[in-house]
Design a protein around this motif. Structure first.
Motif, PDB file in Angstrom:
ATOM      1  N   LEU A 135       0.834  -1.208   0.000  1.00 37.26           N
ATOM      2  CA  LEU A 135       0.000   0.000   0.000  1.00 37.26           C
ATOM      3  C   LEU A 135       0.866   1.255   0.000  1.00 37.26           C
ATOM      4  CD1 LEU A 135      -2.799  -1.028   2.523  1.00 37.26           C
ATOM      5  CD2 LEU A 135      -3.099  -0.576   0.074  1.00 37.26           C
ATOM      6  N   PHE A 136       1.939   1.242   0.778  1.00 28.72           N
ATOM      7  CA  PHE A 136       2.846   2.395   0.803  1.00 28.72           C
ATOM      8  C   PHE A 136       3.422   2.653  -0.586  1.00 28.72           C
ATOM      9  CE2 PHE A 136       7.336   3.630   0.796  1.00 28.72           C
ATOM     10  CZ  PHE A 136       7.219   4.928   1.265  1.00 28.72           C
ATOM     11  N   PHE A 137       3.928   1.616  -1.226  1.00 29.55           N
ATOM     12  CA  PHE A 137       4.511   1.785  -2.558  1.00 29.55           C
ATOM     13  C   PHE A 137       3.438   2.164  -3.574  1.00 29.55           C
ATOM     14  CE2 PHE A 137       8.234  -0.444  -0.866  1.00 29.55           C
ATOM     15  CZ  PHE A 137       9.258   0.226  -1.510  1.00 29.55           C
ATOM     16  N   THR A 189      12.104   3.132   7.939  1.00 30.11           N
ATOM     17  CA  THR A 189      11.449   3.012   6.642  1.00 30.11           C
ATOM     18  C   THR A 189      10.674   1.692   6.539  1.00 30.11           C
ATOM     19  OG1 THR A 189      13.510   2.132   5.715  1.00 30.11           O
ATOM     20  CG2 THR A 189      13.092   4.489   5.430  1.00 30.11           C
ATOM     21  N   PRO A 190       9.676   1.628   5.664  1.00 34.34           N
ATOM     22  CA  PRO A 190       8.774   0.463   5.619  1.00 34.34           C
ATOM     23  C   PRO A 190       9.459  -0.884   5.431  1.00 34.34           C
ATOM     24  CG  PRO A 190       7.847   2.279   4.363  1.00 34.34           C
ATOM     25  CD  PRO A 190       9.230   2.694   4.753  1.00 34.34           C
ATOM     26  N   VAL A 191      10.342  -0.995   4.435  1.00 34.50           N
ATOM     27  CA  VAL A 191      10.954  -2.296   4.146  1.00 34.50           C
ATOM     28  C   VAL A 191      11.805  -2.777   5.317  1.00 34.50           C
ATOM     29  CG1 VAL A 191      12.552  -3.527   2.618  1.00 34.50           C
ATOM     30  CG2 VAL A 191      10.892  -1.928   1.653  1.00 34.50           C
ATOM     31  N   TYR A 192      12.456  -1.861   6.006  1.00 34.81           N
ATOM     32  CA  TYR A 192      13.311  -2.236   7.140  1.00 34.81           C
ATOM     33  C   TYR A 192      12.498  -2.863   8.267  1.00 34.81           C
ATOM     34  CZ  TYR A 192      17.594  -1.971   9.939  1.00 34.81           C
ATOM     35  OH  TYR A 192      18.722  -2.281  10.660  1.00 34.81           O
ATOM     36  N   ALA A 203       4.493  -4.720  17.580  1.00 33.90           N
ATOM     37  CA  ALA A 203       3.744  -3.478  17.756  1.00 33.90           C
ATOM     38  C   ALA A 203       4.433  -2.298  17.094  1.00 33.90           C
ATOM     39  CB  ALA A 203       3.522  -3.208  19.253  1.00 33.90           C
ATOM     40  N   GLY A 204       5.699  -2.069  17.426  1.00 28.55           N
ATOM     41  CA  GLY A 204       6.435  -0.926  16.870  1.00 28.55           C
ATOM     42  C   GLY A 204       6.493  -0.931  15.356  1.00 28.55           C
ATOM     43  N   PRO A 205       6.922  -2.044  14.730  1.00 29.85           N
ATOM     44  CA  PRO A 205       6.984  -2.095  13.269  1.00 29.85           C
ATOM     45  C   PRO A 205       5.628  -1.879  12.597  1.00 29.85           C
ATOM     46  CG  PRO A 205       8.311  -3.837  14.194  1.00 29.85           C
ATOM     47  CD  PRO A 205       7.579  -3.206  15.334  1.00 29.85           C
ATOM     48  N   TYR A 206       4.563  -2.461  13.155  1.00 31.25           N
ATOM     49  CA  TYR A 206       3.249  -2.302  12.531  1.00 31.25           C
ATOM     50  C   TYR A 206       2.716  -0.883  12.682  1.00 31.25           C
ATOM     51  CZ  TYR A 206       2.321  -6.991  10.853  1.00 31.25           C
ATOM     52  OH  TYR A 206       2.351  -8.148  10.126  1.00 31.25           O
ATOM     53  N   LEU A 209       4.551   1.057  10.059  1.00 30.68           N
ATOM     54  CA  LEU A 209       4.037   0.778   8.715  1.00 30.68           C
ATOM     55  C   LEU A 209       2.709   1.485   8.462  1.00 30.68           C
ATOM     56  CD1 LEU A 209       4.884  -3.015   8.354  1.00 30.68           C
ATOM     57  CD2 LEU A 209       5.765  -1.163   6.938  1.00 30.68           C
ATOM     58  N   ILE A 210       1.832   1.470   9.448  1.00 28.83           N
ATOM     59  CA  ILE A 210       0.538   2.145   9.296  1.00 28.83           C
ATOM     60  C   ILE A 210       0.738   3.646   9.097  1.00 28.83           C
ATOM     61  CG2 ILE A 210      -1.595   2.765  10.505  1.00 28.83           C
ATOM     62  CD1 ILE A 210      -1.479  -0.036  11.803  1.00 28.83           C
ATOM     63  N   LEU A 211       1.680   4.235   9.833  1.00 24.84           N
ATOM     64  CA  LEU A 211       1.959   5.666   9.689  1.00 24.84           C
ATOM     65  C   LEU A 211       2.522   5.974   8.303  1.00 24.84           C
ATOM     66  CD1 LEU A 211       3.502   6.511  13.191  1.00 24.84           C
ATOM     67  CD2 LEU A 211       1.234   7.146  12.319  1.00 24.84           C
ATOM     68  N   TRP A 212       3.380   5.092   7.789  1.00 27.21           N
ATOM     69  CA  TRP A 212       3.933   5.290   6.442  1.00 27.21           C
ATOM     70  C   TRP A 212       2.827   5.204   5.384  1.00 27.21           C
ATOM     71  CZ3 TRP A 212       8.190   7.474   4.922  1.00 27.21           C
ATOM     72  CH2 TRP A 212       9.339   7.427   5.705  1.00 27.21           C
ATOM     73  N   VAL A 213       1.906   4.263   5.547  1.00 24.64           N
ATOM     74  CA  VAL A 213       0.792   4.128   4.597  1.00 24.64           C
ATOM     75  C   VAL A 213      -0.071   5.386   4.620  1.00 24.64           C
ATOM     76  CG1 VAL A 213      -1.331   2.875   4.064  1.00 24.64           C
ATOM     77  CG2 VAL A 213       0.744   1.613   4.649  1.00 24.64           C
TER      78      VAL A 213
END
Length: 231
Positions: A135-137, A189-192, A203-206, A209-213
């Motif tokens: 979704l981000f990309f 960054t998302p991929v990382y 929790a942290g990674p998700y 990711l939601i913030l990046w989207v």
């Protein structure tokens, strides 16, 4: 609406097949995976950083580069202006592209993970993260495509997606200091985030990711609204 979406799906599918640049973008990650597979790892599993980078390159190439090219072509030929005026056509256009590029991206990703022997990344823990990265990309590429007046103009934006986002895990090789502000940015960054999830964090990674989207969606809507006001 359904017929318009399917018409966009078929038209874009044909464009990808006959356009050598887009077809190359679709197949490039598979070629890279086959090359990485031949790395001499002395019997050890493939380094995870390679898998992480391949995930990023797959989305940047099979989704980002192709979507930017398709949208930029519509800008170049003047069809985008008509669709911006008709919101239903615009919705059908981007839904048709999503319907095509979602399975295409994950099919190529699945092939790459099979080649590299990391099918466990399609587990229930990590797969939702991959969807968020898609979704981000998607939103980022759609926004960049709308900013491009020609396919050639997308080159700079493709480089941004590729080197800033898709290949972000390589920062581990470039900057060893974990307190370095540049490294800290790339680690967000998302991929990382796939590396963080693989390491046991959720929790942290998700949340990241939601913030990046959301950020990419705001970027896309800002570009879209600016194009609408300029007509």
């Amino acid at each position: 609406m359904r017929h318009k979406i399917m018409a966009v799906f078929m038209l874009n599918a044909k464009e990808i097949i006959v356009n050598m640049s887009m077809l190359t973008s679709l197949l490039l990650p598979v070629v890279m995976s086959l090359m990485f597979q031949r790395m001499d790892t002395a019997g050890a599993p493939m380094p995870f950083i390679v898998i992480n980078v391949i995930i990023g390159i797959t989305f940047a190439s099979t989704l980002g580069a192709i979507l930017m090219g398709l949208v930029a072509e519509e800008n170049e030929h003047g069809t985008m202006e008509h669709m911006i005026v008709d919101r239903q056509d615009m919705a059908a256009n981007f839904l048709g592209k999503a319907l095509l590029l979602f399975p295409a991206a994950f099919l190529i990703l699945g092939i790459n993970l099979i080649v590299l022997g990391y099918m466990n990344l399609l587990s229930i823990t990590i797969f939702p993260a991959l969807v968020l990265i898609w979704l981000f990309f998607y939103f980022s590429s759609a926004g960049f495509g709308m900013l491009s007046n020609s396919v050639a103009a997308t080159s700079l934006f493709i480089m941004i997606l590729l080197f800033v986002f898709a290949m972000s895990p390589y920062i581990d090789f470039l900057i060893y200091d974990r307190n370095n502000i540049i490294r800290q940015f790339f680690e967000l960054t998302p991929v990382y985030q796939i590396k963080h999830i693989e390491g046991g964090s959720l929790a942290g990674p998700y949340i990241s990711l939601i913030l990046w989207v959301l950020l990419s969606l705001v970027f896309f809507m800002t570009v879209f609204n600016r194009r609408t006001k300029s007509l």
